[in-house]
Design a protein around this motif. Structure first.
Motif, PDB file in Angstrom:
ATOM      1  N   PHE A 115       2.417   1.559  -3.405  1.00 28.48           N
ATOM      2  CA  PHE A 115       1.380   1.941  -4.365  1.00 28.48           C
ATOM      3  C   PHE A 115       1.102   3.437  -4.294  1.00 28.48           C
ATOM      4  O   PHE A 115       1.008   4.114  -5.335  1.00 28.48           O
ATOM      5  CB  PHE A 115       0.107   1.135  -4.075  1.00 28.48           C
ATOM      6  CG  PHE A 115      -1.012   1.413  -5.025  1.00 28.48           C
ATOM      7  CD1 PHE A 115      -1.155   0.659  -6.188  1.00 28.48           C
ATOM      8  CD2 PHE A 115      -1.930   2.423  -4.781  1.00 28.48           C
ATOM      9  CE1 PHE A 115      -2.191   0.916  -7.078  1.00 28.48           C
ATOM     10  CE2 PHE A 115      -2.969   2.685  -5.651  1.00 28.48           C
ATOM     11  CZ  PHE A 115      -3.094   1.929  -6.809  1.00 28.48           C
ATOM     12  N   TYR A 120      -1.102  -5.948  -2.336  1.00 30.89           N
ATOM     13  CA  TYR A 120      -2.050  -4.896  -1.939  1.00 30.89           C
ATOM     14  C   TYR A 120      -3.220  -4.817  -2.912  1.00 30.89           C
ATOM     15  O   TYR A 120      -4.378  -4.651  -2.499  1.00 30.89           O
ATOM     16  CB  TYR A 120      -1.322  -3.553  -1.876  1.00 30.89           C
ATOM     17  CG  TYR A 120      -2.251  -2.373  -1.747  1.00 30.89           C
ATOM     18  CD1 TYR A 120      -3.007  -2.183  -0.594  1.00 30.89           C
ATOM     19  CD2 TYR A 120      -2.379  -1.451  -2.782  1.00 30.89           C
ATOM     20  CE1 TYR A 120      -3.867  -1.103  -0.473  1.00 30.89           C
ATOM     21  CE2 TYR A 120      -3.231  -0.366  -2.675  1.00 30.89           C
ATOM     22  CZ  TYR A 120      -3.974  -0.199  -1.515  1.00 30.89           C
ATOM     23  OH  TYR A 120      -4.829   0.869  -1.401  1.00 30.89           O
ATOM     24  N   THR A 121      -2.957  -4.947  -4.217  1.00 32.69           N
ATOM     25  CA  THR A 121      -4.058  -4.878  -5.183  1.00 32.69           C
ATOM     26  C   THR A 121      -4.960  -6.097  -5.105  1.00 32.69           C
ATOM     27  O   THR A 121      -6.114  -6.039  -5.515  1.00 32.69           O
ATOM     28  CB  THR A 121      -3.500  -4.761  -6.611  1.00 32.69           C
ATOM     29  OG1 THR A 121      -2.696  -5.917  -6.906  1.00 32.69           O
ATOM     30  CG2 THR A 121      -2.661  -3.508  -6.769  1.00 32.69           C
ATOM     31  N   LEU A 168      -6.495  -1.305 -10.933  1.00 31.95           N
ATOM     32  CA  LEU A 168      -5.512  -2.354 -10.638  1.00 31.95           C
ATOM     33  C   LEU A 168      -5.996  -3.372  -9.619  1.00 31.95           C
ATOM     34  O   LEU A 168      -5.189  -4.181  -9.144  1.00 31.95           O
ATOM     35  CB  LEU A 168      -4.215  -1.711 -10.127  1.00 31.95           C
ATOM     36  CG  LEU A 168      -3.465  -0.828 -11.125  1.00 31.95           C
ATOM     37  CD1 LEU A 168      -2.150  -0.353 -10.531  1.00 31.95           C
ATOM     38  CD2 LEU A 168      -3.202  -1.579 -12.424  1.00 31.95           C
ATOM     39  N   ALA A 169      -7.270  -3.363  -9.250  1.00 32.99           N
ATOM     40  CA  ALA A 169      -7.764  -4.377  -8.318  1.00 32.99           C
ATOM     41  C   ALA A 169      -7.655  -5.760  -8.963  1.00 32.99           C
ATOM     42  O   ALA A 169      -8.125  -5.983 -10.082  1.00 32.99           O
ATOM     43  CB  ALA A 169      -9.215  -4.076  -7.930  1.00 32.99           C
ATOM     44  N   ASN A 170      -6.991  -6.692  -8.246  1.00 33.17           N
ATOM     45  CA  ASN A 170      -6.801  -8.068  -8.732  1.00 33.17           C
ATOM     46  C   ASN A 170      -6.151  -8.102 -10.119  1.00 33.17           C
ATOM     47  O   ASN A 170      -6.504  -8.931 -10.967  1.00 33.17           O
ATOM     48  CB  ASN A 170      -8.144  -8.810  -8.770  1.00 33.17           C
ATOM     49  CG  ASN A 170      -8.761  -8.949  -7.396  1.00 33.17           C
ATOM     50  OD1 ASN A 170      -8.070  -9.307  -6.444  1.00 33.17           O
ATOM     51  ND2 ASN A 170     -10.045  -8.653  -7.284  1.00 33.17           N
ATOM     52  N   LYS A 179       0.830  -1.203   0.000  1.00 26.68           N
ATOM     53  CA  LYS A 179       0.000   0.000   0.000  1.00 26.68           C
ATOM     54  C   LYS A 179       0.866   1.255   0.000  1.00 26.68           C
ATOM     55  O   LYS A 179       0.591   2.225  -0.717  1.00 26.68           O
ATOM     56  CB  LYS A 179      -0.917  -0.015   1.217  1.00 26.68           C
ATOM     57  CG  LYS A 179      -1.835   1.198   1.293  1.00 26.68           C
ATOM     58  CD  LYS A 179      -2.760   1.121   2.498  1.00 26.68           C
ATOM     59  CE  LYS A 179      -3.689   2.341   2.540  1.00 26.68           C
ATOM     60  NZ  LYS A 179      -4.600   2.292   3.712  1.00 26.68           N
ATOM     61  N   CYS A 211       2.266   4.605  -7.735  1.00 27.62           N
ATOM     62  CA  CYS A 211       1.186   4.251  -8.667  1.00 27.62           C
ATOM     63  C   CYS A 211      -0.058   5.127  -8.549  1.00 27.62           C
ATOM     64  O   CYS A 211      -0.821   5.255  -9.514  1.00 27.62           O
ATOM     65  CB  CYS A 211       0.766   2.794  -8.458  1.00 27.62           C
ATOM     66  SG  CYS A 211       2.139   1.626  -8.339  1.00 27.62           S
ATOM     67  N   LEU A 221      -7.607   1.519  -7.457  1.00 34.47           N
ATOM     68  CA  LEU A 221      -7.944   0.102  -7.385  1.00 34.47           C
ATOM     69  C   LEU A 221      -9.259  -0.214  -8.083  1.00 34.47           C
ATOM     70  O   LEU A 221      -9.379  -1.235  -8.759  1.00 34.47           O
ATOM     71  CB  LEU A 221      -8.015  -0.341  -5.913  1.00 34.47           C
ATOM     72  CG  LEU A 221      -6.689  -0.390  -5.144  1.00 34.47           C
ATOM     73  CD1 LEU A 221      -6.940  -0.838  -3.720  1.00 34.47           C
ATOM     74  CD2 LEU A 221      -5.695  -1.315  -5.821  1.00 34.47           C
ATOM     75  N   HIS A 237      -3.204   5.530 -11.154  1.00 33.99           N
ATOM     76  CA  HIS A 237      -4.039   4.328 -11.020  1.00 33.99           C
ATOM     77  C   HIS A 237      -4.854   4.390  -9.739  1.00 33.99           C
ATOM     78  O   HIS A 237      -4.451   4.999  -8.746  1.00 33.99           O
ATOM     79  CB  HIS A 237      -3.171   3.064 -11.010  1.00 33.99           C
ATOM     80  CG  HIS A 237      -2.421   2.822 -12.270  1.00 33.99           C
ATOM     81  ND1 HIS A 237      -2.988   2.234 -13.385  1.00 33.99           N
ATOM     82  CD2 HIS A 237      -1.128   3.103 -12.609  1.00 33.99           C
ATOM     83  CE1 HIS A 237      -2.077   2.162 -14.342  1.00 33.99           C
ATOM     84  NE2 HIS A 237      -0.946   2.682 -13.901  1.00 33.99           N
TER      85      HIS A 237
END
Length: 455
Positions: A57, A141-142, A76-78, A54, A61, A67, A65
């Motif tokens: 990120f 984290y993502t 970027l989630a999963n 996190k 990021c 999530l 980006h």
């Protein structure tokens, strides 16, 4: 006298309220414990630390980006699971993409070029300083589940048997319970009011009924403080909106077309006669400003062209409506002769000149730097890019807004002409080695830095 039961009702309501709040707090604590356990399981599964991820990120990021929603880049989630299952990519591909995305694009990778084309052909910033462990933490984290009170707290053993479960209470259930409590309080107040009225009537107290009287609309509005407050806030916000829109137009003179002391038709000169813009505005090739042409430049041609004969087809209906006849243009040539002191009969200069007070059309603020030669000679930008189709303008007007946003968009979207330009060929070669850039824009060369235009 009858017994009053509202005290018992009040105590029951308080008891129910305490029970509901206790249950909700207990459920929230269980949900938080379950979320922490799920996060630990996720970290073990993906091989990274979501807590460190996190932080990484947010540092590297979060500017492009999110999530759960698309920004400058995709959500970027999963992302690791989606790339592996949907695109058939492995973690090594993710490492290479994050560390040097331009190189992956230039290698011809199909998915990399698909993303490159989808997001305005802007390659992701390379992060060569991130290690594989750092990237694993970011991916952890993502992939971690969102920390919400509604998270599932069910755990299973290695053999697949359930060891315990706790569903918890969602925010909707808590809000519903609070609404129920509020409703019970309203009912209680109504019952208390009726009970007190019955007690008063039993004791012989006469209750006077309020006389109904309709107030004028404006007086009712003034007496309603809530409506007055809402109206004032609305008027203030609307005034601020229109004031902001008006102030943002200060200095933006798009469409400005002043009348000049000597009428000069770009339509005739640049359009009908195909005179190059840089013949009259020669300083645009070598100087910061394009310059106002000297009247001697006009006299290079008008020593011999002393009258306007017009097109063989005759003046158009538009020209006739505006009064632009052959005699009109010939009269403007006479104004030129008077300004430069030209004796038409003796074909010589008298030395008696008069200044021409031209009205400037395009004006940038003093704090904005713009160099014509850098754009015209070095970058190869056509005059019409900023000034519009001047070859079609009878009266020149400001074609573009010339705002900062307009300039920035041009720097982002316009490709620099590299062919035949040794200066940009050398830069393009170096950038190609470093990032694998195929096209060169001013933005890639630092054209978005504040100090380029504001000094």
């Amino acid at each position: 006298m009858k017994k009053v039961l509202y005290r018992h009702l009040f105590s029951k309501v308080l008891g129910l309220t305490f029970l509901l709040f206790s249950s909700s707090f207990y459920a929230q604590e269980e949900a938080e414990v379950a979320t922490d356990a799920a996060a630990e399981q996720t970290a073990d599964a993906v091989g990274g630390d979501p807590v460190k991820g996190k932080q990484l990120f947010n540092q590297n990021c979060a500017a492009c980006h999110s999530l759960d929603r698309k920004m400058t880049g995709p959500a970027l989630a999963n992302v690791e699971t989606r790339l592996m299952e949907d695109e058939g990519l492995d973690k090594e591909w993710i490492y290479e993409w994050i560390k040097n995305s331009p190189a992956v694009i230039s290698s011809g990778d199909a998915y990399a070029n698909k993303i490159y084309a989808e997001y305005n052909q802007a390659a992701m910033t390379p992060f060569p300083t991130l290690s594989n462990e750092d990237i694993d933490d970011i991916l952890a984290y993502t992939a971690a589940p969102p920390s919400t009170p509604a998270a599932t707290a069910t755990a299973t053993t290695a053999g697949g048997e359930a060891t315990g479960s706790s569903s918890g209470i969602s925010n909707e259930m808590i809000l519903g319970a609070l609404a129920l409590v509020f409703g019970l309080l309203v009912v209680m107040l109504v019952l208390v009011n009726k009970t007190l009225r019955r007690i008063a009537e039993a004791n012989g107290v006469v209750l006077e009924k309020e006389k109904e009287k309709r107030l004028p609309l404006w007086k009712a509005f003034v007496q309603n403080q809530f409506l007055v407050l809402v109206s004032v806030v609305f008027l203030l916000l609307a005034s601020a909106y229109f004031a902001y829109g008006w102030m943002m137009q200060i200095g933006v003179d798009q469409g400005y077309a002043p009348v000049q002391p000597i009428h000069f038709s770009h339509k005739i000169h640049a359009g009908d006669n195909n005179i190059d813009c840089k013949y009259c505005h020669s300083s645009a090739r070598v100087s910061k400003t394009s310059g106002i042409p000297s009247l001697n430049v006009c006299m290079n041609c008008h020593k011999s062209i002393y009258e306007y004969t017009g097109n063989p087809e005759g003046p158009s209906a538009e020209d006739l409506a505006a009064g632009h006849t052959n005699e009109f243009y010939t009269g403007e040539i006479k104004k030129l002769y008077k300004a430069v002191g030209w004796d038409e009969e003796n074909q010589s200069y008298t030395g008696e000149t008069q200044p021409v007070e031209w009205v400037r059309i395009h004006q940038l603020p003093d704090f904005a730097y713009f160099n014509h030669s850098q754009h015209v000679s070095v970058a190869g930008v056509e005059c019409q890019t900023c000034h519009g189709p001047v070859e079609e303008m009878e009266v020149v007007e400001q074609f573009a807004p010339l705002t900062m946003g307009w300039c920035i968009n041009c720097h982002r979207e316009t490709n620099v002409k590299v062919q035949g330009n040794a200066y940009y060929e050398a830069i393009h070669e170096e950038l190609s080695k470093k990032y694998g850039v195929e096209k060169l824009t001013a933005a890639m060369m630092g054209g978005l830095e504040c100090g380029k235009c504001h000094y």
